[in-house]
Design a protein around this motif. Structure first.
Motif, PDB file in Angstrom:
ATOM      1  N   ILE A 139       0.867  -1.180   0.000  1.00 35.48           N
ATOM      2  CA  ILE A 139       0.000   0.000   0.000  1.00 35.48           C
ATOM      3  C   ILE A 139       0.899   1.224   0.000  1.00 35.48           C
ATOM      4  CG2 ILE A 139      -1.654   1.359   1.342  1.00 35.48           C
ATOM      5  CD1 ILE A 139      -2.912  -1.139   2.324  1.00 35.48           C
ATOM      6  N   PHE A 140       0.657   2.143  -0.926  1.00 39.35           N
ATOM      7  CA  PHE A 140       1.450   3.369  -1.021  1.00 39.35           C
ATOM      8  C   PHE A 140       0.632   4.531  -0.455  1.00 39.35           C
ATOM      9  CE2 PHE A 140       2.927   0.486  -4.266  1.00 39.35           C
ATOM     10  CZ  PHE A 140       4.320   0.575  -4.176  1.00 39.35           C
ATOM     11  N   LEU A 141       1.280   5.339   0.358  1.00 40.27           N
ATOM     12  CA  LEU A 141       0.611   6.449   1.021  1.00 40.27           C
ATOM     13  C   LEU A 141       0.793   7.749   0.249  1.00 40.27           C
ATOM     14  CD1 LEU A 141       1.671   5.736   4.722  1.00 40.27           C
ATOM     15  CD2 LEU A 141      -0.301   4.842   3.469  1.00 40.27           C
ATOM     16  N   THR A 142       0.010   8.751   0.624  1.00 41.66           N
ATOM     17  CA  THR A 142       0.118  10.088   0.020  1.00 41.66           C
ATOM     18  C   THR A 142       1.199  10.926   0.714  1.00 41.66           C
ATOM     19  OG1 THR A 142      -1.572  10.943   1.530  1.00 41.66           O
ATOM     20  CG2 THR A 142      -2.329  10.100  -0.598  1.00 41.66           C
ATOM     21  N   ILE A 143       1.860  10.378   1.725  1.00 46.59           N
ATOM     22  CA  ILE A 143       2.852  11.124   2.500  1.00 46.59           C
ATOM     23  C   ILE A 143       4.002  11.599   1.608  1.00 46.59           C
ATOM     24  CG2 ILE A 143       4.559  10.956   4.358  1.00 46.59           C
ATOM     25  CD1 ILE A 143       1.735  11.054   5.404  1.00 46.59           C
ATOM     26  N   ASP A 144       4.349  12.876   1.751  1.00 49.55           N
ATOM     27  CA  ASP A 144       5.507  13.473   1.072  1.00 49.55           C
ATOM     28  C   ASP A 144       6.665  13.441   2.077  1.00 49.55           C
ATOM     29  OD1 ASP A 144       7.448  15.565   0.432  1.00 49.55           O
ATOM     30  OD2 ASP A 144       6.052  16.231  -1.105  1.00 49.55           O
TER      31      ASP A 144
END
Length: 321
Positions: free
Chosen positions: A34-39
């Protein structure tokens, strides 16, 4: 936010991201990542800001969030105290909670932009009567809900505290007056940021933390769609008026941004707390980032200077580079 897994062979996710990933794997069976939107750049900046405040002022809690108002993507989340998963026996129970989603509070002066938008505009039925009438109170209630008050912000993490607006069925002037001052309802930091994002962008969106997924043996990573449900356009005139409650400032590089900072005492029936909060929207026009930083302290720390505004502005200067 990350959460914990059980110590048995099954490695069950107990809460936070670990719990969500565990549930999704049970559903899909072939879920790999799962890939997050976190920068990560903004995450590092935010972590540095909250760590500095924690070391200098020793508050009860600090939590902060950065979001993109154009999509609802969460770009960074941080809180203190945090915990070491390898030392569970000495872990503070509060440090394992996601305070951005679980800590609800009276937003006090920080709700002024939302309350300004919610006030019945000239020409509306409630405006002639004022918010102390049933007509005006109902108008205020409905417009406050347009900004996400009393609703889940849409993040799939559990648990999330949602404080229902108390005057849903029985609007009256006393409850509305308290809400105008930010003491008649409660919000979490995530819900407050969602409201600021709506005011800056002109649309209420659900917040997003999950960007895409990868299925085992699948060569492609599937982008998760931005949820359409819940997206609603705001009243443009009222939105522009509400933005005047922020102070307009300029960075050294010449970029204008909006700032709101406040401190207030929470006389909660269960605990008394002193809060300081700062919200920033940048740039001021066609905004790309909303930052909210909140510090909770014990009442005896009320007289101490705890500059969340300075810390947030320092973070903003780095983000804007």
């Amino acid at each position: 936010m990350l959460g914990l897994v059980s110590l048995d062979d099954e490695k069950r996710g107990l809460f936070g991201l670990e719990a969500l990933i565990y549930r999704q794997r049970l559903k899909r069976n072939r879920l790999e990542k799962i890939f997050l939107t976190i920068d990560m750049a903004k995450q590092d900046i935010l972590e540095e800001a909250v760590s500095g405040l924690e070391k200098k002022y020793l508050p009860r809690h600090i939590y902060a969030i950065i979001a993109d108002p154009r999509s609802g993507d969460i770009l960074a989340l941080a809180q203190r105290p945090t915990f070491n998963p390898g030392r569970r026996g000495s872990t503070d129970p509060y440090s394992t909670r996601n305070l951005v989603l679980e800590n609800n509070f009276w937003p006090g002066p920080m709700s002024r932009p939302l309350a300004t938008y919610a006030e019945p505009p000239p020409g509306a039925e409630g405006h002639a009567y004022g918010t102390e009438s049933s007509h005006g109170a109902r108008e205020f209630h409905d417009r406050l809900m347009h900004l996400g008050a009393g609703q889940s912000c849409g993040i799939l993490l559990r648990p999330e505290s949602v404080y229902r607006l108390p005057f849903l069925e029985d609007c009256n002037g006393i409850s509305i007056k308290k809400c105008e001052e930010g003491y008649g309802f409660k919000m979490t930091a995530a819900q407050l940021v969602r409201g600021y994002c709506a005011l800056s962008d002109g649309h209420l969106r659900k917040l997003r933390l999950f960007d895409s997924i990868k299925i085992h043996d699948d060569s492609e990573t599937r982008k998760l769609p931005v949820p359409d449900s819940g997206i609603a356009a705001l009243d443009e005139e009222a939105r522009r008026h509400s933005m005047t409650t922020f102070n307009r400032k300029t960075t050294a590089s010449g970029m204008e941004y909006l700032l709101k900072s406040a401190s207030w005492n929470l006389h909660d029936p269960y605990s008394e707390r002193w809060l300081e909060a700062t919200a920033c929207i940048l740039p001021a026009v066609e905004s790309e980032t909303v930052v909210l930083l909140i510090m909770e302290a014990d009442p005896h720390q009320e007289d101490e200077v705890m500059p969340t505004e300075t810390a947030a502005e320092d973070a903003i200067r780095q983000i804007s580079k």
